[in-house]
Design an enzyme around this catalytic site. Structure first.
Site, short mmCIF file in Angstrom:
data_model
loop_
_atom_site.label_atom_id
_atom_site.label_comp_id
_atom_site.label_asym_id
_atom_site.label_seq_id
_atom_site.Cartn_x
_atom_site.Cartn_y
_atom_site.Cartn_z
N ASP A 92 0.81 -1.22 0.00
CA ASP A 92 0.00 0.00 0.00
C ASP A 92 0.85 1.27 0.00
O ASP A 92 0.32 2.36 -0.18
CB ASP A 92 -0.90 0.05 1.24
CG ASP A 92 -1.96 -1.03 1.25
OD1 ASP A 92 -2.20 -1.65 0.19
OD2 ASP A 92 -2.55 -1.27 2.32
N ARG A 161 -14.93 -4.11 -2.82
CA ARG A 161 -14.22 -3.48 -1.71
C ARG A 161 -14.62 -4.19 -0.44
O ARG A 161 -15.48 -5.04 -0.42
CB ARG A 161 -14.60 -1.99 -1.60
CG ARG A 161 -14.05 -1.06 -2.67
CD ARG A 161 -12.57 -0.76 -2.48
NE ARG A 161 -12.22 -0.35 -1.13
CZ ARG A 161 -12.29 0.89 -0.66
NH1 ARG A 161 -12.75 1.87 -1.44
NH2 ARG A 161 -11.90 1.17 0.57
N ARG A 167 -15.40 -9.75 1.91
CA ARG A 167 -15.09 -10.32 0.59
C ARG A 167 -15.37 -11.82 0.54
O ARG A 167 -15.94 -12.32 -0.42
CB ARG A 167 -13.63 -10.02 0.23
CG ARG A 167 -13.36 -8.54 0.07
CD ARG A 167 -11.92 -8.26 -0.31
NE ARG A 167 -11.66 -6.82 -0.32
CZ ARG A 167 -10.84 -6.21 -1.15
NH1 ARG A 167 -10.17 -6.90 -2.05
NH2 ARG A 167 -10.65 -4.91 -1.09
#
Length: 329
Positions: A92, A161, A167
């Site tokens: 990230d 998302r 998820r």
């Protein structure tokens, strides 16, 4: 939340404030680092939860600036002196290091591969035609589509998302046939047993730095940076430096469909070489630029960065630049 060594070890020093995102995965990752930091500093470590723009926005990552949106609030808290150190998923982290901060440690890397969680225990090759696979990553979408096409499977990649539980819930509820997540996150959450397949890197290269954690602190805090360096893993540092250098040299951000992995190779007795692989592709997988280079293990992170730049130049010469504008899922 405090991670507290014995009172004798801490010597009465105030706790170190470790900034972390609030998600279960971020807290698990930060807890692992807090334990390491407590061991080398002898001080208690307090987790300070910080909400980032990436946590509150419901837009797809590619539309709001990529995974780097999870980082800025933590960095701002560091620069303001509200926390002493911060933990990020290295994948990230933007490749440009901001003024005033230093990447003090990259602990030993977890499994860098992607993991498939599919209905009915299916592997990727066993998915039926028309399967809907959830991912928020253009990199994954490009490579999954290319891999499916290689053996005649027609799939649909669906942008999603949410945290790991959300998820996986899309599969459990039947809304999707499968999702693809980082294996490292599943391992750190104790959920790797739910994966139906760990995806071979010959088919799906991970994001640069995937599986590794980044520990940042203020550059001015030389004493803390020196102690944090004790939890740095040199092999991991060299590998991820090569991967992130390739990403930077491609002038690509966290939302670009770029995969990279540096492997340290040896004969069982000693590590002698490093192989760096990179891939850039269109979202539909019809065009991929995949290259690799192998050389002696770099003696320093700067040598690893050179290797990344060399491979990036070769990829650009093969047309990679024209494939990186297609980022939105």
């Amino acid at each position: 939340m405090n991670r507290t060594p014995s009172p004798a070890a801490s010597g009465g020093a105030p706790p170190l404030r470790l900034g972390t995102r609030r998600s279960a995965l971020a807290m698990a990752q930060s807890g692992l680092v807090a334990d390491l930091v407590g061991e080398v500093t002898g001080r208690s470590v307090e987790l300070v939860e910080i909400t980032t723009f990436g946590d509150t926005s419901r837009e797809h990552l590619a539309q709001i600036g990529g995974a780097g949106v999870f980082v800025s609030a933590l960095r701002e808290a560091l620069l303001r002196g509200e926390i002493d150190l911060a933990v990020h998923s290295l994948k990230d982290l933007p490749t440009a290091e901001p003024d005033g901060l230093t990447l003090a440690a990259v602990p030993r890397r977890e499994d860098p591969r992607d993991a498939l969680i599919a209905r009915d225990g299916l592997t990727f090759a066993q998915l039926p035609p028309g399967s809907r696979i959830g991912t928020g990553s253009p990199r994954r979408a490009a490579q999954l589509n290319a891999w499916a096409r290689s053996f005649g499977l027609d799939i649909e990649t669906v942008p999603i998302r949410g945290n790991v539980g959300t998820r996986i819930g899309y599969v459990r509820s039947g809304r999707l046939d499968a999702v693809v997540l980082a294996a490292a996150g599943l391992i750190r959450l104790g959920r790797i047993g739910e994966a139906t397949e760990l995806l071979d890197v010959d088919h799906v290269l991970p994001a640069p730095g995937q599986g590794a954690l980044a520990v940042e602190c203020a550059a001015s805090d030389v004493a803390l940076a020196a102690r944090l360096a004790e939890i740095d893993d040199p092999s991991t540092r060299v590998a991820v430096t090569a991967e992130r250098s390739l990403l930077a040299a491609l002038e690509a951000g966290c939302s670009a469909p770029v995969g990279a992995l540096a492997d340290l190779l040896g004969d069982g007795q000693a590590v002698t070489e490093m192989r760096l692989r990179g891939v850039v592709g269109t979202l539909d997988g019809t065009t991929l630029v995949q290259l690799s280079t192998t050389g002696p293990v770099p003696a320093s992170p700067s040598g690893a960065a050179d290797l990344g730049r060399v491979l990036a130049a070769e990829m650009l010469a093969k047309g990679a630049a024209g494939l990186m504008g297609e980022r939105a899922l």
